[in-house]
Design an enzyme around this catalytic site. Structure first.
Site, mmCIF file in Angstrom:
data_model
loop_
_atom_site.group_PDB
_atom_site.id
_atom_site.type_symbol
_atom_site.label_atom_id
_atom_site.label_comp_id
_atom_site.label_asym_id
_atom_site.label_seq_id
_atom_site.Cartn_x
_atom_site.Cartn_y
_atom_site.Cartn_z
ATOM 1 N N GLY A 116 -40.933 14.278 13.271
ATOM 2 C CA GLY A 116 -41.203 13.025 13.974
ATOM 3 C C GLY A 116 -41.213 13.233 15.476
ATOM 4 N N LEU B 267 -38.773 24.739 11.943
ATOM 5 C CA LEU B 267 -38.165 23.440 12.256
ATOM 6 C C LEU B 267 -36.644 23.571 12.168
ATOM 7 C CD1 LEU B 267 -40.403 20.973 10.200
ATOM 8 C CD2 LEU B 267 -40.299 21.123 12.695
ATOM 9 N N GLY C 92 -34.433 34.022 14.581
ATOM 10 C CA GLY C 92 -35.258 32.974 15.157
ATOM 11 C C GLY C 92 -36.665 33.413 15.521
ATOM 12 N N CYS D 12 -34.896 21.462 20.540
ATOM 13 C CA CYS D 12 -35.718 20.257 20.381
ATOM 14 C C CYS D 12 -35.344 19.179 21.394
ATOM 15 C CB CYS D 12 -35.601 19.712 18.957
ATOM 16 S SG CYS D 12 -33.906 19.516 18.378
ATOM 17 N N PHE E 77 -29.991 38.684 3.753
ATOM 18 C CA PHE E 77 -30.416 37.291 3.666
ATOM 19 C C PHE E 77 -31.078 36.887 4.986
ATOM 20 C CE2 PHE E 77 -27.064 37.993 0.711
ATOM 21 C CZ PHE E 77 -27.256 37.138 -0.352
ATOM 22 N N VAL F 113 -28.828 43.691 18.803
ATOM 23 C CA VAL F 113 -28.988 44.667 17.726
ATOM 24 C C VAL F 113 -30.303 45.396 17.955
ATOM 25 C CG1 VAL F 113 -29.284 44.984 15.244
ATOM 26 C CG2 VAL F 113 -27.628 43.315 16.109
ATOM 27 N N HIS G 178 -29.676 27.561 15.239
ATOM 28 C CA HIS G 178 -29.536 26.593 14.151
ATOM 29 C C HIS G 178 -29.109 27.256 12.841
ATOM 30 C CE1 HIS G 178 -31.229 23.651 16.795
ATOM 31 N NE2 HIS G 178 -32.398 24.254 16.857
ATOM 32 N N THR H 290 -30.779 35.847 11.241
ATOM 33 C CA THR H 290 -31.173 34.535 11.777
ATOM 34 C C THR H 290 -31.611 34.733 13.228
ATOM 35 O OG1 THR H 290 -28.803 34.151 12.158
ATOM 36 C CG2 THR H 290 -29.775 33.106 10.226
ATOM 37 N N ALA I 229 -32.755 33.282 7.258
ATOM 38 C CA ALA I 229 -32.893 31.829 7.341
ATOM 39 C C ALA I 229 -33.449 31.449 8.705
ATOM 40 C CB ALA I 229 -31.531 31.150 7.115
#
Length: 454
Positions: free
Chosen positions: A327, A297, A112, A42, A276, A79, A10, A110, A278
């Site tokens: 939700g 999420l 995860g 998801c 950075f 990596v 994501h 990123t 995320a």
């Protein structure tokens, strides 16, 4: 500008696509250890349950699409080391075992998260599976064809969705969790009690307040789960205990939470220059408490990944933080929540009060007028809204997005009482149920009598 990206789900996909579009001159190299990218994890329960027939719809990008943007996507490349001082990383081609070094100007992490795997006796028996990526989902589907008694360990969102999917496919299902109720991180008891009742009415066995101690098997395959309170015959076990961030590469180099989640500022920068982060690999600013929190999420991930690209050259757009809005649909119930529950607010040391209503969401003279259960949590002194939960047989979950905005903007429960919402009998009442819960929370001396509608 040489940009290296580690991981491409994501957050990674969002960061890569936006970086390529914003900086077409940049040299972007992606290192992904899996054989696919951008899988919507998801959607695993929907895929397992047969709702999603074509898994291709669960991917929203591909190496080919990234190549069209000029991105060098190196699949099955892991990596193995990052040196943030020299701005280099080492990698290994998992197919050829060839190794190499890459020098970057900017690094986007990123990586995860990965499922928590308990160190229990029998954990390596066959038919004990994880539920995280595309390969996991295919394995679950294949193994479930030959299993009748399925046990899911962990009663969070993924666990609850999976037991529903298995039950609807005619399996005998048991759900185990060490907590005394399901979805305890997302919902208060007024909601979880009803969902548990629904699961049990559909024949799902709940083993709550029980901790798995070991797994037993025969001929190398699991056949029984042993807990602190009982034992459950099982042909197949799915572990959904939770996730931890994949951040070993930056351990000792970047600031982290105790669980290993990378700490980033409002511009997605880690404590290491030009690095950075995320998505599920990092913590995020949680508006209800004002603290950094680990809230993995997909919605947080894509926002953070997009902001990485926007802030890659210089701080430009700060992140507004998150409410952890989420939700779920379980059988006929549509459920959503945002911010703190009453239980988690108390755990955070906040002095809160809660107000709850259950009312028809639209006028009773309409052909149908299903009930909506809505709970709002607010600070006692400031009356600032810090959380809300909603449940209804009709889909009213978007209303939780509205309260998410209220929390983000630090609105009070009193202000919620008088927010301008439209009225149309097909959709709501003259007093929208969001207004009504705010009115219910008004101090006794200040409560307004609802006007008589002609």
């Amino acid at each position: 500008m040489k940009v290296a990206v580690i991981g491409c789900t994501h957050a990674g996909t969002a960061a890569i696509v936006n970086t390529a579009k914003l900086y077409p001159e940049a040299e972007i190299t992606v290192f992904e250890r899996n054989d696919n990218i951008s899988f919507l994890s998801c959607g695993i329960a929907l895929y397992v349950g047969g709702v999603v027939k074509d898994p291709a719809g669960l991917f929203y990008s591909s190496p080919e699409q990234l190549a069209e943007l000029g991105v060098d996507t190196r699949m099955r490349h892991e990596v193995t080391e990052v040196d943030t001082n020299s701005k280099t990383l080492k990698y290994c081609n998992l197919i050829t075992e060839e190794t190499g070094t890459y020098t970057y100007d900017k690094l986007i992490v990123t990586t995860g998260s990965w499922p928590i795997i308990p160190k229990l006796e029998g954990i390596k028996l066959d038919n004990i599976l994880l539920s995280k990526n595309y390969n996991h989902s295919n394995t679950i589907i294949e193994k479930a064809k030959h299993a009748q008694k399925i046990t899911v360990v962990g009663a969070g969102y993924i666990g609850v969705e999976l037991v529903e999917a298995f039950q609807m496919n005619g399996k005998e299902v048991t759900l185990i969790d060490s907590a005394d109720r399901i979805l305890n991180k997302y919902l208060d008891t007024e909601f979880t009690d009803r969902i548990e009742d629904s699961l049990q009415k559909h024949g799902i066995k709940l083993a709550l307040g029980e901790t798995v101690e070991r797994f037993e098997g025969a001929e190398g395959r699991v056949n029984k789960v042993i807990t602190t309170k009982g034992e459950y015959e099982s042909d197949l076990v799915i572990l959904c205990i939770g996730f931890r961030p994949n951040t070993e590469l930056l351990k000792g180099q970047a600031d982290m939470l105790p669980n290993g989640a990378l700490i980033v500022n409002d511009y997605m920068e880690t404590s290491c220059p030009d690095v950075f982060a995320a998505g599920d690999s990092c913590a995020i600013h949680y508006n209800p408490t004002g603290k950094s929190a680990y809230i993995p999420l997909a919605t947080n991930a894509v926002r953070m990944g997009t902001l990485v690209a926007r802030n890659l050259v210089k701080p430009t757009i700060p992140y507004m933080g998150t409410q952890g809005t989420s939700g779920i649909k379980i059988y006929e119930d549509n459920i959503a929540g945002t911010g703190l529950t009453e239980t988690s607010a108390a755990d955070e040391g906040l002095n809160v009060e809660a107000v709850m209503i259950e009312d028809s969401y639209r006028p009773e003279f309409m052909p149908t007028a299903e009930k909506v259960l809505l709970k709002v949590i607010y600070e006692k002194e400031s009356r600032r809204i810090v959380g809300a939960q909603l449940m209804s047989a009709v889909d009213l979950t978007q209303s939780i997005n509205t309260i998410s905005v209220c929390i983000q903007n630090r609105m009070t429960v009193d202000q919620l009482a008088f927010v301008d919402f439209f009225f149309q009998p097909h959709y709501n009442k003259p007093w929208n149920f969001l207004n009504s819960v705010g009115l219910q929370a008004l101090p006794a001396a200040a409560k307004q009598q609802e006007p008589v509608m002609a």
